[in-house]
Structure formats: C-alpha cells, structure tokens
Design a protein around this motif. Structure first.
Motif, PDB file in Angstrom:
ATOM      1  N   GLU A  17     -45.089  28.622  27.935  1.00 32.54           N
ATOM      2  CA  GLU A  17     -45.656  29.816  27.509  1.00 32.54           C
ATOM      3  C   GLU A  17     -45.024  30.396  26.488  1.00 32.54           C
ATOM      4  O   GLU A  17     -43.723  30.610  26.382  1.00 32.54           O
ATOM      5  N   ARG A  18     -45.842  31.045  25.647  1.00 30.06           N
ATOM      6  CA  ARG A  18     -45.184  31.954  24.308  1.00 30.06           C
ATOM      7  C   ARG A  18     -46.035  33.386  24.451  1.00 30.06           C
ATOM      8  O   ARG A  18     -47.243  33.610  24.137  1.00 30.06           O
ATOM      9  N   VAL A  19     -45.289  34.300  25.243  1.00 31.78           N
ATOM     10  CA  VAL A  19     -45.703  35.684  25.503  1.00 31.78           C
ATOM     11  C   VAL A  19     -45.176  36.705  24.535  1.00 31.78           C
ATOM     12  O   VAL A  19     -44.112  36.608  24.372  1.00 31.78           O
ATOM     13  N   CYS A  20     -46.311  37.389  23.925  1.00 31.01           N
ATOM     14  CA  CYS A  20     -45.842  38.432  23.063  1.00 31.01           C
ATOM     15  C   CYS A  20     -46.042  39.727  23.661  1.00 31.01           C
ATOM     16  O   CYS A  20     -47.006  40.184  24.475  1.00 31.01           O
ATOM     17  N   ILE A  21     -45.207  40.442  23.705  1.00 30.31           N
ATOM     18  CA  ILE A  21     -45.053  41.913  24.422  1.00 30.31           C
ATOM     19  C   ILE A  21     -45.530  42.722  23.279  1.00 30.31           C
ATOM     20  O   ILE A  21     -44.754  42.756  22.078  1.00 30.31           O
ATOM     21  N   VAL A  22     -46.706  43.705  23.462  1.00 29.71           N
ATOM     22  CA  VAL A  22     -47.055  44.598  22.499  1.00 29.71           C
ATOM     23  C   VAL A  22     -47.152  45.970  23.329  1.00 29.71           C
ATOM     24  O   VAL A  22     -46.792  46.083  24.244  1.00 29.71           O
ATOM     25  N   GLY A  23     -47.312  47.034  22.391  1.00 27.66           N
ATOM     26  CA  GLY A  23     -47.216  48.302  23.008  1.00 27.66           C
ATOM     27  C   GLY A  23     -46.599  49.317  21.785  1.00 27.66           C
ATOM     28  O   GLY A  23     -46.061  48.802  20.735  1.00 27.66           O
ATOM     29  N   ARG A  24     -46.847  50.622  21.889  1.00 27.69           N
ATOM     30  CA  ARG A  24     -46.460  51.354  20.885  1.00 27.69           C
ATOM     31  C   ARG A  24     -44.899  51.469  20.872  1.00 27.69           C
ATOM     32  O   ARG A  24     -44.115  51.364  21.749  1.00 27.69           O
ATOM     33  N   ASN A  25     -44.466  52.084  19.755  1.00 22.86           N
ATOM     34  CA  ASN A  25     -42.982  52.360  19.621  1.00 22.86           C
ATOM     35  C   ASN A  25     -42.544  53.534  20.732  1.00 22.86           C
ATOM     36  O   ASN A  25     -43.114  54.268  21.121  1.00 22.86           O
ATOM     37  N   GLY A  26     -41.417  53.159  21.492  1.00 21.30           N
ATOM     38  CA  GLY A  26     -41.075  53.956  22.811  1.00 21.30           C
ATOM     39  C   GLY A  26     -41.679  53.338  24.001  1.00 21.30           C
ATOM     40  O   GLY A  26     -41.499  53.885  24.994  1.00 21.30           O
ATOM     41  N   ALA A  27     -42.715  52.375  24.002  1.00 16.98           N
ATOM     42  CA  ALA A  27     -43.237  52.100  25.092  1.00 16.98           C
ATOM     43  C   ALA A  27     -42.624  51.430  25.990  1.00 16.98           C
ATOM     44  O   ALA A  27     -42.640  51.409  27.590  1.00 16.98           O
ATOM     45  N   GLY A  28     -41.395  50.568  25.775  1.00 20.48           N
ATOM     46  CA  GLY A  28     -40.471  50.214  26.770  1.00 20.48           C
ATOM     47  C   GLY A  28     -40.441  48.557  26.214  1.00 20.48           C
ATOM     48  O   GLY A  28     -39.935  47.866  27.163  1.00 20.48           O
ATOM     49  N   LYS A  29     -40.837  47.974  24.923  1.00 18.16           N
ATOM     50  CA  LYS A  29     -40.849  46.676  24.702  1.00 18.16           C
ATOM     51  C   LYS A  29     -39.443  46.111  24.709  1.00 18.16           C
ATOM     52  O   LYS A  29     -39.092  45.295  25.657  1.00 18.16           O
ATOM     53  N   SER A  30     -38.581  46.831  23.797  1.00 12.25           N
ATOM     54  CA  SER A  30     -37.102  46.402  23.796  1.00 12.25           C
ATOM     55  C   SER A  30     -36.243  46.443  25.056  1.00 12.25           C
ATOM     56  O   SER A  30     -35.417  45.827  25.379  1.00 12.25           O
ATOM     57  N   THR A  31     -36.773  47.605  25.646  1.00 11.09           N
ATOM     58  CA  THR A  31     -36.146  47.845  27.390  1.00 11.09           C
ATOM     59  C   THR A  31     -36.258  46.784  27.914  1.00 11.09           C
ATOM     60  O   THR A  31     -35.372  46.115  28.785  1.00 11.09           O
ATOM     61  N   LEU A  32     -37.610  46.214  28.016  1.00  9.49           N
ATOM     62  CA  LEU A  32     -37.909  45.169  29.177  1.00  9.49           C
ATOM     63  C   LEU A  32     -36.976  43.692  28.491  1.00  9.49           C
ATOM     64  O   LEU A  32     -36.484  43.060  29.488  1.00  9.49           O
ATOM     65  N   LEU A  33     -37.019  43.631  27.321  1.00  9.66           N
ATOM     66  CA  LEU A  33     -36.229  42.359  26.874  1.00  9.66           C
ATOM     67  C   LEU A  33     -34.681  42.669  27.139  1.00  9.66           C
ATOM     68  O   LEU A  33     -34.420  41.651  27.610  1.00  9.66           O
ATOM     69  N   LYS A  34     -34.324  43.841  27.078  1.00  9.61           N
ATOM     70  CA  LYS A  34     -32.911  44.048  27.359  1.00  9.61           C
ATOM     71  C   LYS A  34     -32.563  43.950  28.814  1.00  9.61           C
ATOM     72  O   LYS A  34     -31.344  43.381  29.188  1.00  9.61           O
ATOM     73  N   ILE A  35     -33.564  44.062  29.635  1.00 10.80           N
ATOM     74  CA  ILE A  35     -33.423  43.955  31.035  1.00 10.80           C
ATOM     75  C   ILE A  35     -33.412  42.297  31.435  1.00 10.80           C
ATOM     76  O   ILE A  35     -32.599  41.903  32.309  1.00 10.80           O
ATOM     77  N   ILE A  36     -34.289  41.706  30.778  1.00  7.95           N
ATOM     78  CA  ILE A  36     -34.352  40.067  30.934  1.00  7.95           C
ATOM     79  C   ILE A  36     -32.884  39.429  30.329  1.00  7.95           C
ATOM     80  O   ILE A  36     -32.518  38.551  30.850  1.00  7.95           O
ATOM     81  N   GLN A  37     -32.439  40.144  29.318  1.00  2.00           N
ATOM     82  CA  GLN A  37     -31.164  39.785  28.808  1.00  2.00           C
ATOM     83  C   GLN A  37     -29.782  39.980  29.575  1.00  2.00           C
ATOM     84  O   GLN A  37     -28.676  39.320  29.457  1.00  2.00           O
ATOM     85  N   GLY A  38     -30.052  40.959  30.492  1.00  2.00           N
ATOM     86  CA  GLY A  38     -29.157  41.396  31.388  1.00  2.00           C
ATOM     87  C   GLY A  38     -28.330  42.540  30.638  1.00  2.00           C
ATOM     88  O   GLY A  38     -27.224  43.002  31.252  1.00  2.00           O
ATOM     89  N   GLU A  39     -28.834  43.094  29.620  1.00  3.58           N
ATOM     90  CA  GLU A  39     -28.028  44.154  28.889  1.00  3.58           C
ATOM     91  C   GLU A  39     -28.176  45.610  29.812  1.00  3.58           C
ATOM     92  O   GLU A  39     -27.331  46.516  29.929  1.00  3.58           O
ATOM     93  N   TYR A  40     -29.443  45.799  30.256  1.00  4.97           N
ATOM     94  CA  TYR A  40     -29.706  46.757  31.252  1.00  4.97           C
ATOM     95  C   TYR A  40     -30.061  46.248  32.826  1.00  4.97           C
ATOM     96  O   TYR A  40     -30.580  45.040  32.697  1.00  4.97           O
ATOM     97  N   ALA A  41     -29.582  47.140  33.591  1.00  3.36           N
ATOM     98  CA  ALA A  41     -29.896  46.965  35.104  1.00  3.36           C
ATOM     99  C   ALA A  41     -30.987  47.740  35.539  1.00  3.36           C
ATOM    100  O   ALA A  41     -30.965  48.957  35.375  1.00  3.36           O
ATOM    101  N   PRO A  42     -32.151  47.222  36.172  1.00  2.58           N
ATOM    102  CA  PRO A  42     -33.261  48.136  36.541  1.00  2.58           C
ATOM    103  C   PRO A  42     -32.730  49.069  37.749  1.00  2.58           C
ATOM    104  O   PRO A  42     -31.814  48.716  38.610  1.00  2.58           O
ATOM    105  N   ASN A  43     -33.584  50.098  38.084  1.00  2.98           N
ATOM    106  CA  ASN A  43     -33.131  50.854  39.231  1.00  2.98           C
ATOM    107  C   ASN A  43     -33.824  50.431  40.429  1.00  2.98           C
ATOM    108  O   ASN A  43     -33.042  50.535  41.455  1.00  2.98           O
ATOM    109  N   THR A  44     -34.826  49.638  40.424  1.00  5.73           N
ATOM    110  CA  THR A  44     -35.362  48.925  41.400  1.00  5.73           C
ATOM    111  C   THR A  44     -36.118  47.728  40.954  1.00  5.73           C
ATOM    112  O   THR A  44     -36.367  47.542  39.779  1.00  5.73           O
TER     113      THR A  44
END
Length: 618
Positions: free
Chosen positions: A30-57
C-alpha cells in the motif's frame, strides 16, 4: 497480516490530544498518503511510527517484522563520503564493517553470503539510480544527492518507507523520476505531501487526520475530495440540529420546571448530558481567510529585458534573453534546481546587475516579493512583531485591523503570536511571510516557491486569491497543479542557462516539449534521406587532400558511433527503462535513431570515397 498495526493510540503535549485513540492498519504494497491541515498531527504520527515520539497510550507494531526507513527532507551539508559509502551506511553497523573491510581491514566479521548480498544490493541500486560509486557525495547536484539518500534508505529493503513532504525543494525532473520510481518499486509507503499531482500519481489510499482522529479513504484523491465534501455537509447539518436542540433545552430550563415529574427530571438529565457533550466537542480548526490588497494600476509595460545575461565568477548562470512583461501577465518560471530561477527574479527586481544587455522597469510598480528563503522574517522577533513592527493594528483596505484579528485570518491563535518565529513550523513560517507581505498593497506579485509546507486548504485559498488578483505576477514553483491553476505562460530555464517563454500552463509546456522532440526526430530522418540521395547523385571527378583526410578519419568516427549505439541499445534492452521513466526511454529511442542516421551517412560516405579513390588512382 498487516505490515503496520496501530491500535487505540493517543498522544498529547501541552494541550488537547493531537491524536486520540486512533487506529491504522497497512497492508504490504500500500502507498498511503496522510492528509490534514498544518498542525493536525501528520508529522507527529510519522515520528511515532519512526520511534522518535512515544505515545501516551495505545500500541504500535509491525506484525511481519522488518524496519522503517525515512527519506530526510534536507541533504547533509558536508558529508565526506563516496556514493558507495553513503549507500552502504544504510546498513548501519553492518555497513560500517563492510566499509572497514574495503578500506583495508582484515575481517569484517560478516558472513560471506551476507557480505555478497550487501555488496550486490549496493551495486544494483547504484546502477538503477544512474549513479557513480566512487564520486564524492558532496560534489553531487541536489537531485543526485536525493537519489543517493533514497538508495541509502531502501538498501535494507525496509518493511515501510516514510516520506515527509518529499517534493519540497525538488525540481520537476526529480519529482517525476521519484513518482515513477515509487509507483514501480512495489514498496509499502507512508507519506505526507502538499503536492496534489504527486499525491494523485502515487497514493493508493488516503488517511485524513482531523480533530485528533484518523479517517481512511480507499480511493483516489478526487474521489476523496468528493466524499469529504459530502461528509462535511452532513456534519454541519448534524451540528446545526444539535445546536438547535441544545438552545431549545436551555430555554426550557430557564423558564423553570413546573412540576417534579419523572419525565421532567429525565429531560434535565438529558440536558446535562448535552452540556457535557457540548463542552467535550472538539471544534474544527478555522480556515485561513486572508486577502491580497491591490494597489493602483502600474504602467502598461512592467519589465523590458533585451539581451540580458548574468554570470558569476566567470560561470554563465543565464544566457542572453529577451522578455516583455506587460501589465496583468501571469508567468510561471520552471527549471532544474540551480538553473537560475531565483537569479532571474532578482535580476528583474533589480537586486542583481545584469552582466550584459538592457533591463528597464515600468512605472508605478508596487512590488510584493515572497522570498523562498524567508529572509524578510526576523528570527529574533515574535510573530506579532514581524508583522506589525510593534504596533497593535495593521492597515487593511484602508481600515485599521487589530493584529490579533489579522493574524487569526492566517490561522495564528493568540497563544502563537507571541512566540519567536524560530519555533514555528515550515508551514507557519510561510503563512507568516504571507501575512507580513499582504499588509502592503501591491500590483506586482513576485513569488519564489510560496507553496512549500502549506496545507492543501491554504494552498487552494492562495490559488483563488492569485486568480482574482488583477495585477502582474511572476511565480517560481515546482507544484505542477499550482502552476496549471494560476499562470498563463511559462518561462523555462534549461541547465545550460537558456531562457525560453511558452504560452499556457505547465501541461501545455510539457506537450510542446514532447512535440518538439518528435519534430526533431522527424527532421533528422528527413535530413538522413536527403543526404543519402545527395551522395548517390554525386559524381566523383577528383580525389582531393581534404577527401583523403576525411577517408582516413571515417573508421575512427564509425567506431565511436558504434560504441555510442551499444550503450543506447543496452538501455533500451533493459525492461526497467520503460517502467522507471518513459521520458528516458523516449529520449534513448530518439538518440538511437540519430546515431543510426549518422552511421548510415558515414558508411555511405566511406563507400563513396573508396570508390572515388579507386576510380581516380586505380
């Protein structure tokens, strides 16, 4: 089994959750594109998947195993390695051991089969990407560096490749190459982009982040837009119904409860529940609503350039060109990175002095210049200071407007307007520069890559404003759809610094380019036939010293053409040529035809000269 599985994941920083109990499952390929407004959390989601951020739950896993690779947005400034070494470092510790061995080490500690696999994979990518193994990374062009970094990211054959705004600062040729490579590669891909043409070509699924939630759309981009509009209309209707009922219940309560009947007590409990829902309801972000202030009309002739060129340190950046820019012209400027697009703008604005030629600017020009480097922004000042210069109001269409209200139109909340701009994201910086520039009336817009990092809705608003703008516009952009939607002619700058103007948008220019290549091939074929017939008609009379020299040189010329032909045939024989980039295949075919024409002429000339020599000298 999915390659990526996210379950009930939440993360927050110092406010409402950026992501709240979200789920996402990706299948292989699959080739999935994440869309949303600036500040919606797109880069945050990518950084969680890369391991740069740890989720709260919540949980995140890769059920099939494997690694995650990322293509960085910016190339390293100083990286003293060869192309081979750069790609090998994608293997991390194994790669370092392999390089130690190649640099004279005695034992890499690698299994021989593993070592062979790594070497073969690196060499295959170098060949596939058209690179040279021993060339220094720092000496490469920007486009070549991006290819090396992509090869480094995928050398380990990751389970998932992540791209965050991959087309930023790429020229059009590299974007087209990247599109074709990603589509043909079969890799699993998760990416964020504002480039709608890239999104349309690459994405097989769209996932939207909105109000902290993920919504999946298994469709193409245009179908997503249609479904999204229908969803927003239904949501707005539901909100209106809720607000109406809530208002009615509040009015009923204010009148007082006439009797303590059970049904009234139930109605009160229902109202209290509605109040709780109303408090908890997350409000959708505002939409940008800024405008361009137009100045009085400029003179009819805006800029006139005759034989203008520019060189720097004896290097020609722009060859001599002529240009007549008239009032209301809307011109897009395209070309490879480093070809001189920004230099052309600075020449026309008078920030650089031409090396030759005459350049004249018209009268009554009110210029608004958007610099892609954002040099007009003061890094030491906050958002409000950058726009209002210490004042509390700005003048908009002849009326004073409070700076907080004005910046709200550019999606800056009160808590963001007093922070230093060095803390802003790329999208926020772009919106801030627009806010600063649009405080002044203009009749001549000069914009150098204004679309970088803007969310799609702000991008579309900017498009609408540019279409409504009644002045003159020069626009440098790599965004094909943005160009198609806003300009009426294109200035194309080639790698050699030549400047040429074409009517129409980007797609029109692309079609003209294809037609020109076809006409060139046709012309070569006609020339070949004409020259062949001329040689047949030629009657030898004498054998001159010039003809003798030409006869002696022809074998070497034929050998050179044969070698060139072999290289082109190798390219055309590779099936990957036709899947990676159709343009490369087309150009190879045309080159093959041109070489074949030259060979036929050379052989015909050789035979004619041999026959002439034999007839005259016996």
């Amino acid at each position: 089994m999915p390659i990526l599985s996210i379950h009930e994941l939440s993360i927050s920083f110092s406010g409402p959750p950026v992501l709240e109990n979200v789920q996402l499952h990706m299948e292989r390929g699959e080739r999935v594109c994440i869309v949303g407004r600036n500040g919606a959390g797109k880069s945050t989601l990518l950084k969680i998947i890369q391991g740069e951020y740890a989720p709260n739950t919540g949980t995140l896993s890769f059920p099939e195993g494997g690694s995650v690779a990322t293509l960085p947005q910016v190339s390293p400034e100083e990286w003293n390695v060869s192309v081979y070494e750069a790609i090998a470092l994608g293997y991390e510790e194994e790669g370092r051991r392999l390089l130690d061995l190649k640099n004279g080490g005695k034992d890499s500690g690698l299994d021989p089969d593993r070592q062979w696999q790594m070497e073969h994979r690196i060499e295959a990518l170098i060949e596939q990407f058209g690179l040279e193994a021993d060339v220094s990374f720092s000496s490469l062009s920007g486009g070549q560096k991006r290819r090396v970094l992509l090869a480094k990211a995928i050398v380990v054959e990751p389970a998932l490749l992540i791209l965050d705004e991959p087309t930023n600062h790429m020229d059009l040729d590299l974007i087209l190459w990247l599109e074709n490579f990603l589509v043909d590669s079969g890799m699993s891909l998760l990416f964020v982009t504002h480039d709608r043409a890239f999104l349309r070509k690459v994405a097989t699924r769209i996932v939207e982040i909105d109000l902290g939630q993920l919504e999946s759309y298994r469709c193409d981009y245009d179908t997503y837009l249609k479904r999204k509009e229908e969803l927003l209309q239904a949501e707005e209707k539901e909100r209106r119904n809720f607000a109406k009922k809530f208002s009615e219940e509040e009015a009923w309560l204010r009148k007082g409860i006439k009797a303590r009947r059970t049904r009234n007590e139930g109605r009160v409990r229902s109202l209290l529940k509605m109040r709780a829902e109303h408090r908890a309801m997350r409000q959708r972000q505002n939409t940008a609503s800024f405008q361009i202030q137009e100045a009085a009309l400029s003179g009819q002739k805006v800029i006139s350039a005759e034989g203008v060129s520019f060189s720097y340190s004896e290097k020609t950046i722009l060859k001599p060109f002529d240009l007549e820019l008239m009032r209301n012209d809307r011109i897009g400027i395209i070309g490879p990175n480093g070809s001189g697009k920004s230099t052309l703008l600075k020449l026309l604005l008078g920030q650089l002095t031409p090396s030759s030629g005459q350049l004249k600017r018209g009268t009554k020009l009110e210029i608004c210049y958007f610099d892609q480097m954002r040099a007009q922004l003061n890094e030491e000042q906050n958002v409000m200071e950058n726009v209002a210069d210490g004042y509390e109001t700005v003048l908009v269409d002849g009326k004073q407007k409070h700076i907080v209200t004005y910046l709200k139109d550019f999606l800056f909340t009160p808590d963001r307007i007093r922070i230093p701009i060095r803390s802003l994201s790329g999208g926020e910086r772009n919106r801030l520069l627009l806010a600063k520039l649009f405080t002044q009336p203009a009749n001549f817009l000069v914009m150098d890559e204004p679309t970088n990092d803007l969310d799609t809705e702000t991008l579309e608003l900017l498009e609408e404003l540019l279409l409504e703008f009644k002045g003159t516009m020069l626009l440098v952009s790599h965004d094909r759809e943005f160009l198609n939607n806003t300009v009426t002619s294109i200035i194309a700058i080639d790698k050699d610094g030549s400047v040429e103007e074409h009517s129409g948008g980007y797609d029109d220019w692309l079609q003209k380019k294809a037609n020109r290549l076809t006409e060139t091939a046709k012309g070569l074929a006609e020339e070949k036939q004409a020259r062949k017939e001329n040689w047949k008609k030629k009657k030898p009379r004498r054998f001159t010293n010039r003809e003798r020299q030409e006869l002696d040189e022809l074998p070497a010329r034929i050998e050179e053409l044969d070698q060139r032909k072999e290289k082109v045939v190798t390219i055309l024989a590779d099936p990957a040529t036709y899947t990676k980039d159709p343009q490369v295949a087309q150009e190879a075919k045309e080159e093959s035809e041109a070489i074949e024409a030259e060979l036929e002429i050379a052989y015909a000339r050789w035979e004619a000269l041999e026959a002439l020599k034999e007839s005259l000298e016996g």
